[in-house]
Motif scaffolding. Sequence first.
Motif, PDB file in Angstrom:
ATOM      1  N   LEU A 157       0.704  -1.539   0.018  1.00 51.08           N
ATOM      2  CA  LEU A 157      -0.521   0.276   0.102  1.00 51.08           C
ATOM      3  C   LEU A 157       0.907   1.324  -0.285  1.00 51.08           C
ATOM      4  O   LEU A 157       1.231   2.125  -0.663  1.00 51.08           O
ATOM      5  N   SER A 158       1.644   1.317   0.284  1.00 50.86           N
ATOM      6  CA  SER A 158       3.110   2.204   1.155  1.00 50.86           C
ATOM      7  C   SER A 158       3.459   2.785  -0.351  1.00 50.86           C
ATOM      8  O   SER A 158       3.337   4.305  -1.028  1.00 50.86           O
TER       9      SER A 158
ATOM     10  N   GLY B  20       0.339   3.160  -7.847  1.00 51.72           N
ATOM     11  CA  GLY B  20      -0.778   2.336  -8.202  1.00 51.72           C
ATOM     12  C   GLY B  20      -1.453   2.044  -7.742  1.00 51.72           C
ATOM     13  O   GLY B  20      -1.868   3.199  -6.845  1.00 51.72           O
ATOM     14  N   GLU B  21      -2.292   0.738  -7.843  1.00 45.05           N
ATOM     15  CA  GLU B  21      -3.529   0.984  -7.522  1.00 45.05           C
ATOM     16  C   GLU B  21      -3.487  -0.419  -6.999  1.00 45.05           C
ATOM     17  O   GLU B  21      -2.525  -1.902  -6.933  1.00 45.05           O
ATOM     18  N   PHE B  22      -3.912  -1.384  -5.745  1.00 41.95           N
ATOM     19  CA  PHE B  22      -3.335  -1.121  -4.643  1.00 41.95           C
ATOM     20  C   PHE B  22      -4.888  -2.559  -4.133  1.00 41.95           C
ATOM     21  O   PHE B  22      -5.841  -1.529  -3.663  1.00 41.95           O
TER      22      PHE B  22
ATOM     23  N   ASP C 212       6.102  12.362  -1.843  1.00 39.22           N
ATOM     24  CA  ASP C 212       6.466  12.517  -0.149  1.00 39.22           C
ATOM     25  C   ASP C 212       6.339  11.426   0.247  1.00 39.22           C
ATOM     26  O   ASP C 212       7.081  11.502   1.827  1.00 39.22           O
ATOM     27  N   ALA C 213       5.693  10.245  -0.433  1.00 35.13           N
ATOM     28  CA  ALA C 213       5.494   9.500   0.820  1.00 35.13           C
ATOM     29  C   ALA C 213       6.794   7.956   1.645  1.00 35.13           C
ATOM     30  O   ALA C 213       7.421   7.916   0.665  1.00 35.13           O
ATOM     31  N   GLU C 214       6.740   7.768   2.200  1.00 35.84           N
ATOM     32  CA  GLU C 214       7.572   6.551   2.942  1.00 35.84           C
ATOM     33  C   GLU C 214       6.917   5.060   2.635  1.00 35.84           C
ATOM     34  O   GLU C 214       6.196   5.457   2.925  1.00 35.84           O
TER      35      GLU C 214
END
Length: 736
Positions: free
Chosen positions: A106-107, A114-116, A512-514
């Motif tokens: 998910l991250s 992407g699609e999760f 910026d997402a971790e």
Amino acid sequence: MIQITNSPVLYQGGGFIPAHPRPAAERTGTMASAILRAHNTSGDPERLKIKFDAMASHDITYVGIIQTARASGLTAFPLPYVLTNCHNSLCAVGGTINEDDHVFGLSAAKKYGGEFVPAHQAVIHSYMRERYAAPGRMILGSDSHTRYGAYGTVAIGEGGPELARQLLEKTYDIAYPKVIAVHLTGAPRPGTGPQDVALALIGATFREGIVKNAVLEFFGPGVECLSMDYRSGIDVMTTETACLSSVWSTDDITREHLDILGRGDQFQSQAPAEGAYYDALIEIDLSTVEPMIALPFHPSNAYPIREFKANMADLLHQVDLDAAEQLGIRNAASLTAKIVNGQFHVDQGVIAGCSGGTYQNLVRAAQILDGHSIGADAFWLSCYPGSMPIHLELTKNGYIASLMASGASIRSCFCGPCFGAGDVPANGAFSIRHSTRNFPNREGSKPGDGQISYVALMDARSIAATALNGGVLTGADELPEIPIDHAREPYRYDDSAYRSRVYYGVDRPDPDAELVFGSNIADWPEQVPLTEDLLLTVCAAIYDPVTTTDELIPSGETSSYRSNPLRLAEFALSRKDPQYVPRAKQILAEERRRRAGEPTEALLSYDPKRTGLGSLVMALRPGDGSAREQAASCQRVLGGCANIAQEYATKRYRSNVVNWGMLPFLCDGLPEKNLQPGDQVYIPGIRALLEGDEEEIAATLLQDGKETPLTLKLPGLTREERDIILAGCLINYYAK
């Protein structure tokens, strides 16, 4: 039932005429040729460089793929990339590590765009059929059953490094493949389902390698008699023929189905042109196909159920012999004990996954069992819908209630029974499954612990018929009343479960997402470039006719460790040769001493500055089955430098060997050479050979104190493949 013309033909006037072999530029007119050329960026009809429209991975594979691409400079997904969670959904092994992978996925979908698809929402291939497959498209998946040909899509299952290449905006490089016509006529008999047609096709083609690495192209008047679920059920099983991909003609049924899915605008008509060239022809009269059973331990071990019942004792005795030889269990109770009063008694039925869990399959099973009980004896039945929309529609129409009332267990959208991670039978039990494979251990047993159980493949209709008879093996055509499969099966698509839970992030990366790393998620260990010379030690020698990727790295509970290369490598060949890992580790320790400049006894007669030490696996025909890259990467992590084979069972396994920096050697006459663990192969000048363009090298086999000349071949290596091996692996190649 099936007729094969293993020579070129032209499609002309609705029939076929013999043709002379043609170069790739003149092999035109097929649906496959049009799609491949539309996606080829090389400009060379012989050597294709493909860019795909979309990709898909599940939770056994996406962590390694993203880690590989991330190590090579990934900043955002450049094409739609779907991350599903249908393999380690149960989180049954290893504490938190499976859910840790899901959180990582998910991250990554958030960071890279992407699609999760969360766990229990959909089987990977059910989801891609519903959301992405359409005529004229190409889709790449890190699962061997990536097949969406029924929708007019050329879909290919490959090892993770090939998906990493697409993420890095590289291409999928292949020689123009053979295209083989599969001409369908007639209509299926009542009680004959898609798995029956598929098993008949696999049985007719696999052992002779007739369609190996080819694209199968389905068309003919028989297609219009089949629903989309029926077509998909045949199509997904083409993987077991060892073909590269598949594609079908499209028609009003395709159009109507895409309309139901809300994607009618993506329809386009697709059929072979007059004069289309095919490298071979397979003709199937659907009306002649009977209910089938594929006995352990391969889908090609297929017989009509009628024939099996007439010869049970002999055929089951052969399974006993195969179990002893392939699994090493010599004293297992004979399966002939399950024959009671002339009837064969089954212990378990499973209808599941991308092949079995379709709407039409489960409706037929529910109709057969409606108002009846499967009984309170040893036999039990589990049903797994392929996706939440399928589950919802079955529920709304009362079919789930019918199955439950009969005694069947309803499970979530999960792939586990296909690879041994769910519904493991009892020791000595016999399971019939509408799933994809029946390789050894695919049912989840552990032969190393003295366990053995068996999977036979059958269609959902005959599994339901068997359940109706309390586990007595029964073909659906034996029922007094047989529900009919209509080409237009009434179906309403409700994707509200997806809209409630799926993360739709395609084209919306957040730099910026971790990324969220669990404790089991590890980077790939460093690999070193190829040395000038090699001294390789045979650490496993397998003389089975075919070696599957399940044998190279087992499925089941090991899947939970695929985010940790070192930990997973401990399972390499564990069910085939338990001494492989300690042997390989011993050689790797010597190689590390060499690299550190320490003296090593193994190189007393060689120059340690030029000569690297490594292990190799010898197998006659390795790589059948799953696309999993770990079948090769685990060898590499343990210091593997090469495979030696008479041929490679699939293109995807050979690609995995190359992408992990190992040499995919071929060698003639391996049985006579009798390589055994502990033998060594000295290969002088291997780096120079790869820097040039030669395809054969003179080596020396060191065996029982004797030196024997050995010719090793590397046919068809591209310049890029040579450079990947020289660099040590794909990650190193991109880092350069």
